[in-house]
Design an enzyme around this catalytic site. Structure first.
Site, mmCIF file in Angstrom:
data_model
loop_
_atom_site.group_PDB
_atom_site.id
_atom_site.type_symbol
_atom_site.label_atom_id
_atom_site.label_comp_id
_atom_site.label_asym_id
_atom_site.label_seq_id
_atom_site.Cartn_x
_atom_site.Cartn_y
_atom_site.Cartn_z
ATOM 1 N N ARG A 62 0.824 -1.215 0.000
ATOM 2 C CA ARG A 62 0.000 0.000 0.000
ATOM 3 C C ARG A 62 0.855 1.261 0.000
ATOM 4 O O ARG A 62 0.495 2.268 -0.626
ATOM 5 C CB ARG A 62 -0.913 -0.026 1.223
ATOM 6 C CG ARG A 62 -2.000 1.034 1.232
ATOM 7 C CD ARG A 62 -3.104 0.624 2.185
ATOM 8 N NE ARG A 62 -4.141 1.640 2.270
ATOM 9 C CZ ARG A 62 -4.279 2.458 3.302
ATOM 10 N NH1 ARG A 62 -3.437 2.386 4.328
ATOM 11 N NH2 ARG A 62 -5.244 3.354 3.322
ATOM 12 N N HIS A 66 0.307 4.332 -2.622
ATOM 13 C CA HIS A 66 0.010 5.692 -2.182
ATOM 14 C C HIS A 66 1.135 6.651 -2.539
ATOM 15 O O HIS A 66 0.897 7.853 -2.704
ATOM 16 C CB HIS A 66 -0.266 5.711 -0.679
ATOM 17 C CG HIS A 66 -1.637 5.216 -0.327
ATOM 18 N ND1 HIS A 66 -2.390 5.770 0.689
ATOM 19 C CD2 HIS A 66 -2.402 4.244 -0.867
ATOM 20 C CE1 HIS A 66 -3.555 5.142 0.760
ATOM 21 N NE2 HIS A 66 -3.578 4.197 -0.176
ATOM 22 N N ASN A 94 -4.036 8.791 4.333
ATOM 23 C CA ASN A 94 -2.861 8.194 4.961
ATOM 24 C C ASN A 94 -2.868 8.252 6.485
ATOM 25 O O ASN A 94 -2.302 7.377 7.144
ATOM 26 C CB ASN A 94 -1.592 8.898 4.459
ATOM 27 C CG ASN A 94 -1.364 8.715 2.977
ATOM 28 O OD1 ASN A 94 -1.792 7.729 2.393
ATOM 29 N ND2 ASN A 94 -0.702 9.682 2.351
ATOM 30 N N HIS A 193 -6.338 -5.842 -2.673
ATOM 31 C CA HIS A 193 -7.162 -5.950 -1.475
ATOM 32 C C HIS A 193 -7.472 -7.405 -1.125
ATOM 33 O O HIS A 193 -8.299 -7.665 -0.251
ATOM 34 C CB HIS A 193 -8.455 -5.155 -1.646
ATOM 35 C CG HIS A 193 -8.256 -3.682 -1.551
ATOM 36 N ND1 HIS A 193 -9.258 -2.759 -1.751
ATOM 37 C CD2 HIS A 193 -7.144 -2.947 -1.272
ATOM 38 C CE1 HIS A 193 -8.789 -1.535 -1.604
ATOM 39 N NE2 HIS A 193 -7.505 -1.621 -1.324
#
Length: 319
Positions: A62, A66, A94, A193
């Site tokens: 992740r 990001h 975040n 996911h």
């Protein structure tokens, strides 16, 4: 004539290292001579961290996502706030959410000891994401390397461009399109996911308000996530195999058991999205191939190359 041919070969070889825009390109062998043990150092440290806490694999994956979605894959997400830098760690998507910074610090410290000032933090994120996926049972891909690190961050863009768990399909398409990622990339990369945990605050609205949701699934999550309070309670994104990288994420979508609203949006009646979800649910190899392709493409979003940026000695601050 022979000297001309040698010149031509050298010119062609040099050109292989150039992108169409004239920049030096990324390469999987970027550190082969300057830090030959870089990949093994990263891999060993990632595996050690996952063995201590399985969740950290999803967290490292992740971090790379990001990072790349905000001004490219430049490790800007790792920068702490200073008097002159407003970092991205406290941005809405975040804050109290992204994690794994200590593992990155550990990797960086080992690399600085082995090869001072050589391996960038941006490349650490790309490698750690790959190694996490592979160790948890997912596909492998050639990680292009040679990124350099930004000297600034952008909290505003982090709040704007990182996809929201409440996003609808059109919003997700827009988020990915602006990064140069295709619709297929969107559906395949959402399969990340299949591992990791989500906080109650990210799925509360879905389990209490959405209509495209299995009722027993919703009720099971309501026991973890009340109507109010306990925002940080955690639930696996994939209730069946939360620590195994597989295609059950898509099978869950077919059963209206997408954990986040943005997940279930991929299987909510849009023919193109439904087709890909059904394809990946039926064919794990197809999912793995498209996921790997998507990761390669995402890892090439606006990298800093050559003399751009810097190679930080501490990933949390500029040199």
């Amino acid at each position: 004539m022979a000297s001309y041919n040698i010149f031509l070969l050298v010119f062609i070889a040099a050109g292989a290292f150039l992108e169409a825009n004239g920049k030096l390109s990324l390469s999987p062998t970027h550190y082969s001579s300057t830090c030959p043990n870089a990949l093994s150092i990263v891999s060993e440290t990632v595996i050690e961290a996952i063995n201590k806490e399985t969740r950290i694999g999803a967290s490292l994956l992740r971090l790379h996502f990001h990072d790349c979605f905000v001004n490219g894959c430049d490790a800007s997400i790792l920068l702490d706030d200073t008097s002159s830098i407003v970092g991205e760690k406290m941005a809405g998507p975040n804050n109290n959410s992204v994690r794994g910074f200590e593992v990155v610090d550990d990797i960086k410290a080992k690399l600085e000891k082995a090869c001072p000032g050589v391996v960038s933090c941006a490349d650490i994120l790309a490698l750690a994401a790959h190694d996490s996926v592979v160790y948890l049972g997912g596909p492998s891909w050639k990680v292009s390397l040679g990124r350099r690190d930004s000297t600034t961050a952008n909290r505003t863009d982090a709040n704007t461009f990182i996809p929201s768990p409440a996003a609808n399909l059109s919003g997700l398409i827009a988020n990915f399109s602006v990064q140069g990622l295709s619709f297929r990339n969107l559906v395949a990369l959402s399969g990340s996911h299949t591992i990791g945990l989500a906080r109650c605050t990210t799925f509360r609205s879905r389990i209490y308000n959405d209509t495209i949701i299995d009722s027993s699934f919703a009720n099971s999550l309501k026991r973890r996530c009340p109507v109010s309070g306990n925002d940080n309670n955690l639930a696996p994104l994939d209730l069946q195999t939360p620590t195994l990288f597989d295609n059950l994420y898509y099978k869950n979508l077919l059963e209206k058991k997408g954990h986040l609203h943005s997940d279930q949006e991929l299987y909510s009646g849009a023919p193109a999205a439904d087709f890909l979800v059904e394809k990946y649910a039926a064919d794990n190899d197809a999912f793995f191939k498209d996921f790997a392709r998507g990761m390669i493409k995402m890892g090439r979003i606006k990298p800093l190359i050559g003399s751009e940026g810097e190679v930080r000695t501490n990933c949390r601050k500029v040199n």
